[in-house]
Design a protein around this motif. Sequence first.
Motif, PDB file in Angstrom:
ATOM      1  N   PRO A 115       0.814  -1.168  -0.032  1.00 17.71           N
ATOM      2  CA  PRO A 115      -0.171  -0.261   0.059  1.00 17.71           C
ATOM      3  C   PRO A 115       0.787   1.272  -0.046  1.00 17.71           C
ATOM      4  N   SER A 116       1.923   1.360   0.511  1.00 20.00           N
ATOM      5  CA  SER A 116       2.875   2.489   0.709  1.00 20.00           C
ATOM      6  C   SER A 116       3.299   2.676  -0.596  1.00 20.00           C
ATOM      7  N   PHE A 117       3.568   1.610  -1.295  1.00 17.61           N
ATOM      8  CA  PHE A 117       4.122   1.942  -2.850  1.00 17.61           C
ATOM      9  C   PHE A 117       3.167   2.414  -3.860  1.00 17.61           C
ATOM     10  N   LEU A 118       2.096   1.662  -3.492  1.00 21.06           N
ATOM     11  CA  LEU A 118       0.907   2.384  -4.478  1.00 21.06           C
ATOM     12  C   LEU A 118       0.771   3.918  -4.222  1.00 21.06           C
ATOM     13  N   ILE A 119       0.498   4.272  -2.822  1.00 19.01           N
ATOM     14  CA  ILE A 119       0.316   5.541  -2.550  1.00 19.01           C
ATOM     15  C   ILE A 119       1.503   6.389  -3.076  1.00 19.01           C
ATOM     16  N   TYR A 120       2.752   6.062  -2.859  1.00 20.31           N
ATOM     17  CA  TYR A 120       3.655   6.791  -3.494  1.00 20.31           C
ATOM     18  C   TYR A 120       3.705   7.090  -4.896  1.00 20.31           C
ATOM     19  N   ALA A 121       3.456   5.906  -5.784  1.00 20.70           N
ATOM     20  CA  ALA A 121       3.340   5.850  -7.135  1.00 20.70           C
ATOM     21  C   ALA A 121       2.262   6.809  -7.530  1.00 20.70           C
ATOM     22  N   VAL A 122       1.216   6.879  -6.855  1.00 18.59           N
ATOM     23  CA  VAL A 122       0.140   7.812  -7.327  1.00 18.59           C
ATOM     24  C   VAL A 122       0.676   9.283  -7.111  1.00 18.59           C
ATOM     25  N   ALA A 123       1.146   9.512  -5.885  1.00 22.28           N
ATOM     26  CA  ALA A 123       1.454  10.815  -5.321  1.00 22.28           C
ATOM     27  C   ALA A 123       2.562  11.585  -6.261  1.00 22.28           C
ATOM     28  N   VAL A 124       3.660  10.742  -6.803  1.00 22.59           N
ATOM     29  CA  VAL A 124       4.649  11.176  -7.589  1.00 22.59           C
ATOM     30  C   VAL A 124       4.299  11.606  -8.605  1.00 22.59           C
ATOM     31  N   VAL A 160      12.085  10.667  -9.021  1.00 23.05           N
ATOM     32  CA  VAL A 160      11.170   9.936  -8.321  1.00 23.05           C
ATOM     33  C   VAL A 160      11.308   8.177  -8.533  1.00 23.05           C
ATOM     34  N   SER A 161      11.544   8.091  -9.996  1.00 25.70           N
ATOM     35  CA  SER A 161      11.652   6.672 -10.130  1.00 25.70           C
ATOM     36  C   SER A 161      12.946   6.055  -9.516  1.00 25.70           C
ATOM     37  N   ALA A 162      13.960   6.913  -9.265  1.00 21.89           N
ATOM     38  CA  ALA A 162      15.276   6.346  -8.549  1.00 21.89           C
ATOM     39  C   ALA A 162      14.926   6.114  -7.084  1.00 21.89           C
ATOM     40  N   LEU A 163      14.145   7.280  -6.588  1.00 23.06           N
ATOM     41  CA  LEU A 163      13.751   7.014  -5.207  1.00 23.06           C
ATOM     42  C   LEU A 163      12.665   5.986  -5.003  1.00 23.06           C
ATOM     43  N   ALA A 164      11.779   5.376  -5.773  1.00 18.13           N
ATOM     44  CA  ALA A 164      11.265   4.509  -5.814  1.00 18.13           C
ATOM     45  C   ALA A 164      12.083   3.167  -5.822  1.00 18.13           C
ATOM     46  N   THR A 165      12.802   3.163  -6.428  1.00 18.37           N
ATOM     47  CA  THR A 165      13.830   2.002  -6.780  1.00 18.37           C
ATOM     48  C   THR A 165      14.735   1.695  -5.583  1.00 18.37           C
ATOM     49  N   THR A 166      15.169   2.966  -4.910  1.00 15.26           N
ATOM     50  CA  THR A 166      15.950   2.814  -3.621  1.00 15.26           C
ATOM     51  C   THR A 166      15.219   2.498  -2.274  1.00 15.26           C
ATOM     52  N   LEU A 167      13.708   2.987  -2.233  1.00 19.32           N
ATOM     53  CA  LEU A 167      12.910   2.739  -1.013  1.00 19.32           C
ATOM     54  C   LEU A 167      12.205   1.571  -1.293  1.00 19.32           C
ATOM     55  N   PHE A 168      11.855   0.949  -2.424  1.00 17.91           N
ATOM     56  CA  PHE A 168      10.785  -0.329  -2.205  1.00 17.91           C
ATOM     57  C   PHE A 168      11.250  -1.373  -3.485  1.00 17.91           C
ATOM     58  N   LEU A 169      12.132  -1.033  -4.314  1.00 17.14           N
ATOM     59  CA  LEU A 169      12.703  -2.005  -5.263  1.00 17.14           C
ATOM     60  C   LEU A 169      14.165  -2.759  -4.907  1.00 17.14           C
ATOM     61  N   GLY A 170      14.700  -2.400  -3.524  1.00 17.46           N
ATOM     62  CA  GLY A 170      15.767  -3.059  -3.492  1.00 17.46           C
ATOM     63  C   GLY A 170      16.822  -2.195  -3.784  1.00 17.46           C
ATOM     64  N   GLY A 171      16.812  -1.198  -4.421  1.00 18.40           N
ATOM     65  CA  GLY A 171      17.671  -0.081  -4.649  1.00 18.40           C
ATOM     66  C   GLY A 171      18.659  -0.914  -5.973  1.00 18.40           C
TER      67      GLY A 171
END
Length: 448
Positions: free
Chosen positions: A209-218, A263-274
């Motif tokens: 859920p955090s990832f989905l909220i982040y994806a919509v917000a960015v 924001v794609s790099a930040l999503a990679t770092t925070l949710f996709l294992g960096g």
Amino acid sequence: MILAQDPTLEDFGTDPFWLVLLKVVAVFVLLVVLTLFSIVFERKIVAYMQARKGPNRVGPRGYLQSLADGLKLALKEEIIPALADKPVYFLAPVLSAVPAFLAFSVIPFGPMVSIFGHQTPLQLTDLPVGVLIVFACSSLGVYGIVLAGWSSGSTYPLLGGLRSAAQMISYEVAMGLSLVAVFLYANTMSTSGIVSAQQKTWYILLLLPSFLIYAVAVVGETNRAPFDLPEAETELVGGFHTEYSSLKFALFFLAEYINMVTVSALATTLFLGGWRAPFPISAIWPGANSGWWPLLWFLAKVVLGIFVFVWLRGTLPRLRYDQFMAFGWKVLVPVALVWILFIGTFSVLRSEGHSTRDLLLYGVVPLAVIIILITLFWPEGRAAEDEDEDEQPPSRRGVPGGGAFPVPPMDLSIPPSPRLRPREPVSTVRATDADVIDSDDPSTGENR
């Protein structure tokens, strides 16, 4: 077996000056190249979705089109509005572009590597509050857009700047709340520490859920379609950058695409294992997370995030502004707050000795069932709609969306123009010769 050496905060701040300068230049060049790539990538993907070719003239198969566009913008004539506040007008594009570059300074590209014999992290710098640096830079970028709209001395840029201010503030709240769960799980706000905490399981699986909220917000944070209301060409011509041309417009364009990469790099770092390799590769190849290979996995994940942005642009239509703001405040923010409350309770109970299996069985599953039942049987609010309809004028009653957005009356009839006078009927009586002679009297020269 070769294992990746995760950098810690103690590994930063010890590099020689020439190595720091080399990293700065490398990050700058990488962002410019990714921007040029993203523009061509977007145009190619959207063209494929719309069954056309896209750019195919400049360079091999059109891949140098974005470079040609950048050179063209730099050499175009610059037009400055007469009513513009010139100091602020010149400063606004810089305020948008510079923070976009600075935000990438805390993004980790890989583990410890050797550069000319020096062991150094594949990252420019890091802080105990590294993620907040990205938030601060994104907040500074808002000033550039607002000041651009205000300093142009025109109506449409001002409206676009005001929209952007409200939009970014609204969706930054949801984006910040979506990351609280990540901080609770990782016990740190350092970007390198969060990547290190995902050695076993990526947070996209634990905190979906955090990832989905982040994806919509960015998407709303970066002004990308379908949330590109500040530059809606059907309503505001070009939005906040309507009065900009040449290199200043190119700086706004550059800032938008760098923010998308960030924001794609930040999503990679925070949710996709960096920079860590995905599961199948890391399981069969022990050295996938060591050396310079992690840079390849990191860039692949960033390109995947950019593809999602392009996919949304080519698929979804633009929202109305009232729908967009209502979705941010009435849906994203409440859902993020409830999710934070749930994650906090789950973390406390697990630290007190309760097993994860019991918490999932007796807590998560019943809560999910209750949420589903509430969603299915929640009243539609028909009484409120009827009340709103009664308050509408008769010409707008029964019209879908009549109370939320200006809709012309469906029974509109055009009244006759007051300039058109009623025509007198033409007489069909034929004049005699005597009448014609009498009407033109040569003695007086008058027409009777």
